[in-house]
Design a protein around this motif. Structure first.
Motif, PDB file in Angstrom:
ATOM      1  N   ILE A  83     -51.191-104.458  36.449  1.00 48.52           N
ATOM      2  CA  ILE A  83     -52.545-104.204  35.939  1.00 48.52           C
ATOM      3  C   ILE A  83     -53.444-104.624  37.345  1.00 48.52           C
ATOM      4  CG2 ILE A  83     -54.239-104.843  34.286  1.00 48.52           C
ATOM      5  CD1 ILE A  83     -52.042-105.448  32.349  1.00 48.52           C
ATOM      6  N   HIS A  84     -52.805-105.315  38.068  1.00 45.91           N
ATOM      7  CA  HIS A  84     -53.677-105.907  39.330  1.00 45.91           C
ATOM      8  C   HIS A  84     -53.416-104.672  40.358  1.00 45.91           C
ATOM      9  CE1 HIS A  84     -54.412-109.600  37.112  1.00 45.91           C
ATOM     10  NE2 HIS A  84     -55.279-109.834  38.086  1.00 45.91           N
ATOM     11  N   GLY A  85     -52.561-103.800  40.205  1.00 44.37           N
ATOM     12  CA  GLY A  85     -52.221-102.798  41.273  1.00 44.37           C
ATOM     13  C   GLY A  85     -51.421-103.401  42.430  1.00 44.37           C
ATOM     14  N   LYS A  86     -50.630-104.496  42.343  1.00 43.16           N
ATOM     15  CA  LYS A  86     -49.862-105.085  43.079  1.00 43.16           C
ATOM     16  C   LYS A  86     -48.410-104.197  43.506  1.00 43.16           C
ATOM     17  CE  LYS A  86     -53.123-107.872  44.428  1.00 43.16           C
ATOM     18  NZ  LYS A  86     -53.007-109.231  44.457  1.00 43.16           N
ATOM     19  N   ALA A  87     -47.818-104.536  44.515  1.00 42.02           N
ATOM     20  CA  ALA A  87     -46.489-103.970  45.019  1.00 42.02           C
ATOM     21  C   ALA A  87     -45.486-104.602  44.081  1.00 42.02           C
ATOM     22  CB  ALA A  87     -46.246-104.140  46.132  1.00 42.02           C
ATOM     23  N   THR A  88     -45.805-105.765  43.453  1.00 43.52           N
ATOM     24  CA  THR A  88     -44.768-106.477  42.543  1.00 43.52           C
ATOM     25  C   THR A  88     -44.788-105.773  41.217  1.00 43.52           C
ATOM     26  OG1 THR A  88     -46.257-108.249  42.292  1.00 43.52           O
ATOM     27  CG2 THR A  88     -44.442-108.599  43.975  1.00 43.52           C
ATOM     28  N   GLY A  89     -45.815-104.971  40.852  1.00 42.43           N
ATOM     29  CA  GLY A  89     -45.912-104.512  39.592  1.00 42.43           C
ATOM     30  C   GLY A  89     -44.717-103.762  38.974  1.00 42.43           C
ATOM     31  N   CYS A  90     -44.734-103.494  37.635  1.00 40.72           N
ATOM     32  CA  CYS A  90     -43.303-102.832  37.185  1.00 40.72           C
ATOM     33  C   CYS A  90     -43.559-101.535  37.525  1.00 40.72           C
ATOM     34  CB  CYS A  90     -43.480-103.178  35.721  1.00 40.72           C
ATOM     35  SG  CYS A  90     -45.079-102.582  34.823  1.00 40.72           S
ATOM     36  N   CYS A  91     -44.542-100.941  37.859  1.00 41.27           N
ATOM     37  CA  CYS A  91     -44.697 -99.788  38.498  1.00 41.27           C
ATOM     38  C   CYS A  91     -44.908 -99.553  39.985  1.00 41.27           C
ATOM     39  CB  CYS A  91     -45.607 -98.860  37.731  1.00 41.27           C
ATOM     40  SG  CYS A  91     -45.058 -98.580  36.032  1.00 41.27           S
ATOM     41  N   SER A  92     -44.851-100.625  40.661  1.00 41.25           N
ATOM     42  CA  SER A  92     -44.953-100.855  41.816  1.00 41.25           C
ATOM     43  C   SER A  92     -46.687-100.483  42.273  1.00 41.25           C
ATOM     44  CB  SER A  92     -44.490 -99.951  42.926  1.00 41.25           C
ATOM     45  OG  SER A  92     -42.910-100.257  42.431  1.00 41.25           O
ATOM     46  N   GLY A  93     -47.496-100.617  41.283  1.00 45.40           N
ATOM     47  CA  GLY A  93     -49.020-100.352  41.550  1.00 45.40           C
ATOM     48  C   GLY A  93     -49.243 -98.929  41.458  1.00 45.40           C
ATOM     49  N   GLU A 313     -48.817 -96.014  52.595  1.00 43.73           N
ATOM     50  CA  GLU A 313     -47.895 -94.906  52.668  1.00 43.73           C
ATOM     51  C   GLU A 313     -47.051 -94.838  51.017  1.00 43.73           C
ATOM     52  OE1 GLU A 313     -47.648 -98.005  54.123  1.00 43.73           O
ATOM     53  OE2 GLU A 313     -45.689 -98.965  52.815  1.00 43.73           O
ATOM     54  N   ALA A 314     -47.313 -96.080  50.522  1.00 39.97           N
ATOM     55  CA  ALA A 314     -46.553 -95.681  49.241  1.00 39.97           C
ATOM     56  C   ALA A 314     -47.273 -95.066  48.284  1.00 39.97           C
ATOM     57  CB  ALA A 314     -46.652 -97.044  48.382  1.00 39.97           C
ATOM     58  N   ALA A 315     -48.556 -94.389  48.435  1.00 43.19           N
ATOM     59  CA  ALA A 315     -49.419 -93.353  47.670  1.00 43.19           C
ATOM     60  C   ALA A 315     -48.511 -92.107  47.830  1.00 43.19           C
ATOM     61  CB  ALA A 315     -50.808 -93.218  48.246  1.00 43.19           C
ATOM     62  N   PHE A 316     -47.445 -91.826  48.732  1.00 44.45           N
ATOM     63  CA  PHE A 316     -46.995 -90.507  49.004  1.00 44.45           C
ATOM     64  C   PHE A 316     -45.491 -90.731  48.602  1.00 44.45           C
ATOM     65  CE2 PHE A 316     -50.940 -90.861  51.448  1.00 44.45           C
ATOM     66  CZ  PHE A 316     -51.794 -89.840  50.657  1.00 44.45           C
ATOM     67  N   THR A 317     -45.140 -91.670  48.041  1.00 42.91           N
ATOM     68  CA  THR A 317     -43.505 -91.831  48.132  1.00 42.91           C
ATOM     69  C   THR A 317     -43.416 -91.845  46.516  1.00 42.91           C
ATOM     70  OG1 THR A 317     -43.691 -94.231  47.685  1.00 42.91           O
ATOM     71  CG2 THR A 317     -43.245 -93.146  50.006  1.00 42.91           C
ATOM     72  N   ASP A 318     -42.169 -91.626  45.987  1.00 44.82           N
ATOM     73  CA  ASP A 318     -41.553 -91.398  44.711  1.00 44.82           C
ATOM     74  C   ASP A 318     -42.147 -90.113  44.028  1.00 44.82           C
ATOM     75  OD1 ASP A 318     -40.251 -93.939  44.897  1.00 44.82           O
ATOM     76  OD2 ASP A 318     -42.178 -94.980  44.495  1.00 44.82           O
ATOM     77  N   ILE A 319     -42.443 -89.043  44.661  1.00 46.97           N
ATOM     78  CA  ILE A 319     -42.951 -88.043  44.157  1.00 46.97           C
ATOM     79  C   ILE A 319     -41.926 -86.906  43.790  1.00 46.97           C
ATOM     80  CG2 ILE A 319     -44.594 -85.923  44.506  1.00 46.97           C
ATOM     81  CD1 ILE A 319     -46.195 -87.603  46.442  1.00 46.97           C
ATOM     82  N   TRP A 320     -40.988 -86.643  44.878  1.00 42.77           N
ATOM     83  CA  TRP A 320     -39.726 -86.013  44.560  1.00 42.77           C
ATOM     84  C   TRP A 320     -38.591 -86.736  44.931  1.00 42.77           C
ATOM     85  CZ3 TRP A 320     -44.186 -83.261  46.697  1.00 42.77           C
ATOM     86  CH2 TRP A 320     -44.792 -82.152  46.094  1.00 42.77           C
ATOM     87  N   SER A 321     -37.283 -86.036  44.685  1.00 41.80           N
ATOM     88  CA  SER A 321     -36.280 -86.835  45.035  1.00 41.80           C
ATOM     89  C   SER A 321     -36.204 -87.169  46.585  1.00 41.80           C
ATOM     90  CB  SER A 321     -34.912 -86.199  44.581  1.00 41.80           C
ATOM     91  OG  SER A 321     -34.975 -85.242  45.468  1.00 41.80           O
ATOM     92  N   PRO A 322     -35.457 -88.164  47.121  1.00 41.04           N
ATOM     93  CA  PRO A 322     -35.465 -88.186  48.670  1.00 41.04           C
ATOM     94  C   PRO A 322     -34.981 -86.889  49.274  1.00 41.04           C
ATOM     95  CG  PRO A 322     -34.504 -90.126  47.633  1.00 41.04           C
ATOM     96  CD  PRO A 322     -34.898 -89.211  46.566  1.00 41.04           C
TER      97      PRO A 322
END
Lengths: 329, 351
Positions: A83-93, A313-322
């Motif tokens: 909920i705080h938008g942090k990297a440790t969040g359950c969805c990595s923010g 950079e995490a804004a652009f990861t986890d979109i498609w498979s590697p």
């Protein structure tokens, strides 16, 4: 000493409320920069389901999912960090309050479109059934889901295939500010609508956590016996505004009198009174339990505060498979 | 390599996938019926059982979400729509759940769901049985969109879709189902994001997809007989797009024609031409061109569809014009000895 079922239910409801109130209290700090849909006042169905489901059972939910996630065993620190938008969040923010997941607890996911996870839960149940496994899937829904087409489509398939799925409906009377009276014909019962689709449906007082637990546990037992999909409707009430930390009884869509009537049915106060009177808990238990919850909640907020934000950079990861992402470079 | 039709290649891919991995499911309206989705699913239920190959309620949205849930639960579902138009009922589940799941949960969970959408055309299919909204899907981050042209690619791309880890929109043109070609036996995968060079040439780069690649091949062969040399790329994958192949070709030829299988406005051709204009400006020797379906629904009457679609003669004329030449396209038109609203003599309707 192992907690009794009533003690567990009370503790889980107290914990959910403490988390939600802490979010409400700190929301003005502007560190939780996403919508929040709080479950204060309607903790009982979540707590009851959490106790009735096995840890290996799965669950999905919607936008008001904090209570479901916590009751199913979702990690509190990861939720507050999310909920705080942090990297440790359950969805990595990347998800915020409306997208929670903890696969280790069987909480597969909550999403923000009303009814959106209903077929997902049914599909998870199909996968479990085809694998010959005994687990069930609990699909947490609200009254408005009974107005979506996808619910009837999903219920039909669940009934057709006798899938191990429990639709748990918290009827809190409102979809945002729209009361049931402007959304569904007068006199219609949600449980009857579900029943007409082939779901075995029961209904009860969603502010009576012991009764709620009995209904859910009975439905879960029927699923485990292979009797197919079940629907449980629990009447309850959200105390705060649809979205956000405030009360909103003054803006005109519902009356302060209605709110007070429901507050008198507070599921936590009811069970507390009952257990104190019957000797199921004493004041020392209550103080110790509340104290431990407060410490845990404080620690979760401290964890979130101390956690780093994800890198840009995490804004652009986890979109498609590697594999696919590699050929887009 | 054995020769087979495009439809047989699809069926072969499904049979290979079902035999290879018990996690593969094949379902959709009509999947086990006597016609077997134009033959592409015939006999699969008898071989692999009703648990894994099954019909479904007419509930496109839920059955897509059920595919998402099944995929999250460890299965590899293939859902088929006999027309793309029917899949529009499932956009919420495709866009909000299938495409977003990996991202919105920070990489916790993936959705290996393949959605076959068959593209209709001609024979009075009309406004809501003949749409190719490929660019809608190509626009959504998280989706892969492929539109194979040949039997070999249909099989290899379908197997790649099924055994990959992404939600895939697999666009198969009804008019390609009876096209014959060689395809390898057994299991193989063709990766996404790779165009196939159907013809090598030096004067113009032609990028096409799906049925338009066949029309373009006829045009390019016609022009070759007149001494014009075209580099024809069959895109195969609309997202991801094989930019390196397009870049390399356009750098050599300096000219680009894109033949789009969908409507012009907001289409894939516009994307490719924008890419060329912004990245390859210095290499271009002529303005890029595109040919696409007009911004109008396809009508039902054959009288209204005769001039609606892009055909080989239009492609040949456009290429010749880009090279400052003219061409007599009469032979291209004459080569089609069947009415304009069917793909060939084999098609007698109704669907």
């Amino acid at each position: 000493m192992t907690a009794t079922l009533p003690q567990r239910l009370l503790r889980d409801m107290l914990r959910i409320r403490a988390v939600e109130e802490a979010i409400a209290e700190r929301y003005a700090e502007q560190k939780m920069r996403c919508p929040v849909h709080l479950s204060i006042g309607q903790e009982a169905p979540a707590a009851a389901a959490g106790a009735a489901l096995a840890p290996t059972d799965l669950a999905v939910s919607g936008h008001r999912a904090h209570a479901h996630y916590l009751a199913k065993g979702g990690d509190l620190k990861a939720m507050i960090a999310e909920i705080h938008g942090k990297a440790t969040g359950c969805c990595s923010g990347k998800g915020g309050s409306m997208h929670l997941t903890d696969l280790s607890a069987g909480f597969v996911g909550s999403t923000a479109i009303v009814g959106g996870t209903v077929p997902v839960g049914v599909g998870l149940a199909l996968a479990r059934q085809l694998a010959g496994r005994g687990e069930m899937v609990c699909v947490f829904i609200g009254d408005a889901v009974l107005e979506t087409g996808v619910f009837y489509e999903s219920a039909n398939f669940a009934a057709l295939r006798r899938l191990p799925v429990l639709f748990l409906c918290e009827n809190n009377l409102y979809s945002v500010y729209s009361p049931l009276s402007v959304r569904q014909p007068a006199g219609r019962s949600l449980a009857e609508a579900a029943s007409a689709m082939g779901l075995n449906a029961t209904a009860g007082d969603g502010n009576d956590v012991l009764a709620s637990h009995d209904l859910i546990a009975a439905a879960a037992a029927r699923i485990r016996r292979g009797e197919g999909p079940q629907f449980v409707e629990l009447a309850t009430y959200r105390w705060r505004e649809h979205c956000g930390p405030m009360f909103d009884n003054d803006i005109g869509y519902r009356s302060p009198a209605e709110f007070e009537a429901w507050r008198a049915l507070d599921p936590i106060a009811r069970l507390t009174r009952q257990l104190l009177a019957g000797g199921g808990i004493d004041n020392a238990w209550l103080a110790a339990t509340s104290g431990a919850i407060k410490d845990e909640v404080d620690a979760a907020f401290a964890f979130a505060d101390a956690s780093p934000f994800p890198g840009p950079e995490a804004a652009f990861t986890d979109i498609w498979s590697p594999e696919v992402a590699a050929c887009r470079r | 390599m054995p020769s087979m039709t495009y439809g047989e290649a699809i069926r072969d891919a499904l049979a290979v996938a079902l035999a290879r991995d018990p996690a593969v499911l094949v379902y959709g309206l009509g999947t086990p019926d006597p016609k077997g989705v134009f033959g592409t699913t015939l006999g699969l239920q008898a071989t692999f059982g009703a648990d894994r190959v099954f019909d479904m309620p007419t509930s496109e949205n839920a059955m897509t979400g059920i595919g998402v849930g099944a995929a999250l639960g460890g299965l590899r579902p293939v859902l088929t729509h006999q027309r793309l138009d029917f899949a529009l009922l499932s956009l919420d589940q495709i866009v909000n759940n299938a495409a977003k799941w990996r991202f919105m949960f920070g990489g916790r969970g993936s959705v290996p769901l393949t959605i076959r959408m068959i593209l209709g055309r001609g024979w009075g299919q009309g406004p809501t049985h003949s749409q190719n909204l490929q660019s809608w899907f190509a626009h959504v981050p998280g989706l892969c969109v492929v539109a194979p042209t040949t039997p070999e690619d249909a099989k290899g791309l379908l197997l790649n879709a099924i055994f990959g880890e992404d939600p895939v929109i697999f666009l198969e043109h009804r008019w390609l189902h009876n096209v014959t070609g060689e395809a390898p036996e057994g299991f193989y995968r063709i990766p996404f994001g790779q165009a196939r060079r159907l013809r090598a040439g030096a004067d113009v780069t032609v990028v096409a997809m799906s049925l338009m690649s066949l029309e373009a091949a006829h045009a390019v062969d016609h022009l070759a007989r007149e001494g014009l040399s075209c580099d024809l790329l069959d895109l195969r994958s609309l997202n991801p797009i094989d930019w390196p192949a397009i870049d390399a070709s356009v750098r050599r030829t300096g000219r680009l024609l894109v033949v789009d299988a969908g409507q012009e406005t907001g289409g894939v051709a516009g994307e490719i031409i924008a890419h060329a204009a912004t990245r390859l400006w210095g290499d271009l020797r002529a303005p890029p061109r595109r040919l696409a379906m007009p911004d109008a629904p396809e009508a039902t009457s054959p009288a209204l569809t005769a001039a609606y679609h892009v055909r080989a003669e239009h492609i040949a004329a456009a290429i010749a014009e880009m090279l400052g030449r003219s061409t007599d396209t009469t032979p291209l038109v004459a080569a089609r000895r069947f009415p304009h609203d069917v793909p060939g003599d084999w098609f007698r309707g109704p669907f």
